[in-house]
Design an enzyme around this catalytic site. Structure first.
Site, PDB file in Angstrom:
ATOM      1  N   SER A 124       0.830  -1.202   0.000  1.00 12.07           N
ATOM      2  CA  SER A 124       0.000   0.000   0.000  1.00 12.07           C
ATOM      3  C   SER A 124       0.861   1.247   0.000  1.00 12.07           C
ATOM      4  CB  SER A 124      -0.867  -0.028   1.255  1.00 12.07           C
ATOM      5  OG  SER A 124      -1.429   1.238   1.482  1.00 12.07           O
ATOM      6  N   TYR A 149      -2.348  -1.604  10.766  1.00 10.78           N
ATOM      7  CA  TYR A 149      -2.536  -2.063   9.374  1.00 10.78           C
ATOM      8  C   TYR A 149      -1.330  -1.674   8.515  1.00 10.78           C
ATOM      9  CZ  TYR A 149      -3.970  -1.970   4.522  1.00 10.78           C
ATOM     10  OH  TYR A 149      -3.997  -2.140   3.158  1.00 10.78           O
ATOM     11  N   LYS A 153       1.918  -3.937   6.519  1.00 14.55           N
ATOM     12  CA  LYS A 153       2.358  -3.860   5.115  1.00 14.55           C
ATOM     13  C   LYS A 153       3.874  -3.650   5.054  1.00 14.55           C
ATOM     14  CE  LYS A 153      -1.611  -4.492   3.259  1.00 14.55           C
ATOM     15  NZ  LYS A 153      -1.887  -5.823   2.708  1.00 14.55           N
TER      16      LYS A 153
HETATM   17  P1  NAD Z   1     -10.925  -7.387   0.845  1.00  9.65           P
HETATM   18  O1  NAD Z   1     -11.152  -7.414   2.311  1.00  9.65           O
HETATM   19  O2  NAD Z   1     -12.087  -7.139  -0.052  1.00  9.65           O
HETATM   20  O3  NAD Z   1     -10.206  -8.744   0.382  1.00  9.65           O
HETATM   21  C1  NAD Z   1      -9.356  -9.473   1.235  1.00  9.65           C
HETATM   22  C2  NAD Z   1      -9.817 -10.909   1.192  1.00  9.65           C
HETATM   23  O4  NAD Z   1      -8.962 -11.674   2.050  1.00  9.65           O
HETATM   24  C3  NAD Z   1     -11.246 -11.105   1.701  1.00  9.65           C
HETATM   25  O5  NAD Z   1     -11.988 -11.844   0.742  1.00  9.65           O
HETATM   26  C4  NAD Z   1     -11.090 -11.899   3.006  1.00  9.65           C
HETATM   27  O6  NAD Z   1     -12.147 -12.798   3.220  1.00  9.65           O
HETATM   28  C5  NAD Z   1      -9.768 -12.614   2.751  1.00  9.65           C
HETATM   29  N1  NAD Z   1      -9.021 -12.994   3.960  1.00  9.65           N
HETATM   30  C6  NAD Z   1      -8.659 -12.229   5.018  1.00  9.65           C
HETATM   31  N2  NAD Z   1      -7.973 -12.973   5.903  1.00  9.65           N
HETATM   32  C7  NAD Z   1      -7.898 -14.230   5.400  1.00  9.65           C
HETATM   33  C8  NAD Z   1      -7.326 -15.444   5.852  1.00  9.65           C
HETATM   34  N3  NAD Z   1      -6.698 -15.528   7.023  1.00  9.65           N
HETATM   35  N4  NAD Z   1      -7.435 -16.541   5.073  1.00  9.65           N
HETATM   36  C9  NAD Z   1      -8.095 -16.489   3.886  1.00  9.65           C
HETATM   37  N5  NAD Z   1      -8.647 -15.369   3.401  1.00  9.65           N
HETATM   38  C10 NAD Z   1      -8.547 -14.251   4.155  1.00  9.65           C
HETATM   39  O7  NAD Z   1      -9.783  -6.304   0.568  1.00  9.65           O
HETATM   40  P2  NAD Z   1      -9.293  -5.667  -0.802  1.00  9.65           P
HETATM   41  O8  NAD Z   1      -9.712  -4.249  -0.820  1.00  9.65           O
HETATM   42  O9  NAD Z   1      -9.620  -6.551  -1.940  1.00  9.65           O
HETATM   43  O10 NAD Z   1      -7.732  -5.677  -0.543  1.00  9.65           O
HETATM   44  C11 NAD Z   1      -6.912  -6.772  -0.922  1.00  9.65           C
HETATM   45  C12 NAD Z   1      -5.504  -6.554  -0.387  1.00  9.65           C
HETATM   46  O11 NAD Z   1      -5.026  -5.297  -0.859  1.00  9.65           O
HETATM   47  C13 NAD Z   1      -5.443  -6.490   1.135  1.00  9.65           C
HETATM   48  O12 NAD Z   1      -4.233  -7.120   1.552  1.00  9.65           O
HETATM   49  C14 NAD Z   1      -5.383  -5.005   1.417  1.00  9.65           C
HETATM   50  O13 NAD Z   1      -4.724  -4.725   2.632  1.00  9.65           O
HETATM   51  C15 NAD Z   1      -4.583  -4.508   0.228  1.00  9.65           C
HETATM   52  N6  NAD Z   1      -4.831  -3.092  -0.079  1.00  9.65           N
HETATM   53  C16 NAD Z   1      -6.123  -2.664  -0.276  1.00  9.65           C
HETATM   54  C17 NAD Z   1      -6.360  -1.314  -0.538  1.00  9.65           C
HETATM   55  C18 NAD Z   1      -7.770  -0.808  -0.729  1.00  9.65           C
HETATM   56  O14 NAD Z   1      -7.965   0.412  -0.704  1.00  9.65           O
HETATM   57  N7  NAD Z   1      -8.770  -1.657  -0.964  1.00  9.65           N
HETATM   58  C19 NAD Z   1      -5.286  -0.410  -0.609  1.00  9.65           C
HETATM   59  C20 NAD Z   1      -3.997  -0.883  -0.414  1.00  9.65           C
HETATM   60  C21 NAD Z   1      -3.771  -2.231  -0.155  1.00  9.65           C
END
Ligand code: NAD
Ligand code: UDP
Length: 338
Positions: A124, A149, A153
């Site tokens: 991120s 959080y 990262k």
């Molecule tokens: P999201 O919550 O929609 O997707 C994450 C998925 O991981 C979910 O489906 C959840 O059920 C699954 N998950 C969590 N813990 C788990 C575990 N222990 N075992 C199996 N599955 C598990 O989030 P997103 O927005 O799609 O983000 C995806 C990744 O990108 C994350 O790591 C997030 O930190 C990172 N990210 C997101 C953003 C954003 O703005 N959305 C920005 C920067 C980084």
């Protein structure tokens, strides 16, 4: 040969599954559905004609990840699985460290044991901290954050670098996302936050659909053109295509690269609101509020490295993002719930 998407049922993972399938990749998803719905699978099938193989497992449990590798030929992993809410991470930091670090560690351990050498990680822009000045480039120093959080990262980036130093053949890409919004233009998959959204776009769409009364604009006295916060909003479909480009690149290379996925352009909160209103012919009631603690004034990417190494750049506009976000929300007012 398949690409494993941990957390592939989530917002970014589901869009990435669609784009990888479109490029001819076989996709396997491992997700415990802690922040997603099983309906995503059939929606991916409706869009692509292909239903990915799905393992409902906790990716923090190494034996369960091992099972996926034993039953399939995994060529590479995109590791999305993790918790992602900044405010929640300040309330329950240990759950964030436990889940985000354990999922990453179990995946990396299994990859080493099964000789799988391609890893793409969802990092991120938060790793740039509050001392650097935008545009953020990958050479800038990273810094710890005021929330758990962001620190997970940063820690995982370091874990991957240490791991790569011990295993020359590993190819790892640390994708630093800026602000993903929008949804697939079909309106079948999108962002479905649980409860009150923390992020700007889901709050706007929930206000438009009548679930929230008004949008609170956090801070009007920043040193930005209109005083509101500036972010690099990127369409989630562009972001997903960035993962395809990262996988294509990582399959041919070795070593670690941190790469920004952003448009290279910042837009203010009020610009997003007015573009949303124009794109969808709607009015969003807003209330101007004080700054939200922990927010920085301006964040946007220098997007040159992604162009140079991956041959990828964002194509879709803020107007597209606003249209597609609303198309998703209005067709799914309660997300994936009936
Ligand atoms: P999201 O919550 O929609 O997707 C994450 C998925 O991981 C979910 O489906 C959840 O059920 C699954 N998950 C969590 N813990 C788990 C575990 N222990 N075992 C199996 N599955 C598990 O989030 P997103 O927005 O799609 O983000 C995806 C990744 O990108 C994350 O790591 C997030 O930190 C990172 N990210 C997101 C953003 C954003 O703005 N959305 C920005 C920067 C980084
Ligand atoms: N924001 C806002 N109202 C909201 C949610 C967010 O004004 O209900 C602002 C926030 O202060 C920041 C920008 O929108 O300036 C983007 O916030 P978001 O939480 O979406 O992403 P962040 O960049 O903080 O990860």
């Amino acid at each position: 040969m398949a690409i494993l998407l941990t957390g592939g049922m989530g917002f970014i993972g589901s869009h990435t599954a669609v784009e990888l399938i479109k490029e001819g990749y076989e996709v396997i998803i491992a997700d415990n559905l802690s922040n997603s719905s099983k309906k995503v699978l059939e929606r991916i099938e409706t869009i692509t004609g292909v239903k990915p193989l799905f393992y409902e497992i906790d990716v923090a449990v190494k034996e369960d990840v091992m099972k996926v590798f034993e039953e399939n030929e995994v060529q590479g992993v995109v590791h999305f699985a993790g918790y992602k809410s900044v405010p929640e991470s300040t309330r329950i930091p240990l759950a964030y460290y436990r889940n985000n670090l354990d999922t990453a560690l179990s995946v990396l351990e299994v990859m080493k044991e099964k000789n799988c050498k391609t890893f793409v990680f969802s990092s991120s822009a938060t790793v740039y901290g509050d001392k650097n000045k935008a545009p953020f480039n990958e050479e800038m120093p990273t810094s710890t954050s005021t929330n758990a959080y962001g620190n997970t990262k940063l820690m995982i980036e370091q874990i991957v670098r240490d791991f790569a130093a011990s295993w020359e053949e590993l190819s790892a890409i640390l994708l630093r996302y800026f602000n993903p919004i929008g949804a697939h233009p079909s309106g079948l998959i999108g962002e479905a936050p649980d409860g009150i959204p923390n992020n700007l776009m889901p709050y706007i769409t929930q206000t438009a659909v009548g679930v929230r009364e008004y949008l609170g604009v956090f801070g009007t006295d920043y040193d930005t053109p209109d005083g509101t916060g500036v972010r690099d909003f990127i369409h989630v479909v562009d972001l997903a295509r960035g993962h395809v480009a990262a996988i294509n690149y990582a399959l041919k290379t070795q070593g670690v690269e941190a790469i920004n996925l952003g448009t290279g352009k910042g837009n203010s909160v009020l610009e997003v609101v007015s573009t949303f209103e124009k794109a969808n012919d709607l009015k969003i009631p807003v209330k101007l509020l004080p700054r939200r603690p922990g927010d920085i004034a301006t964040s946007f990417a220098l997007a040159d490295k992604a162009k140079k190494l991956l041959g990828w750049k964002a194509e879709l506009t803020l107007f597209d993002m606003c249209k597609d976000s609303w198309n998703w929300q209005k067709n799914n007012p309660k997300g994936y719930e009936d």
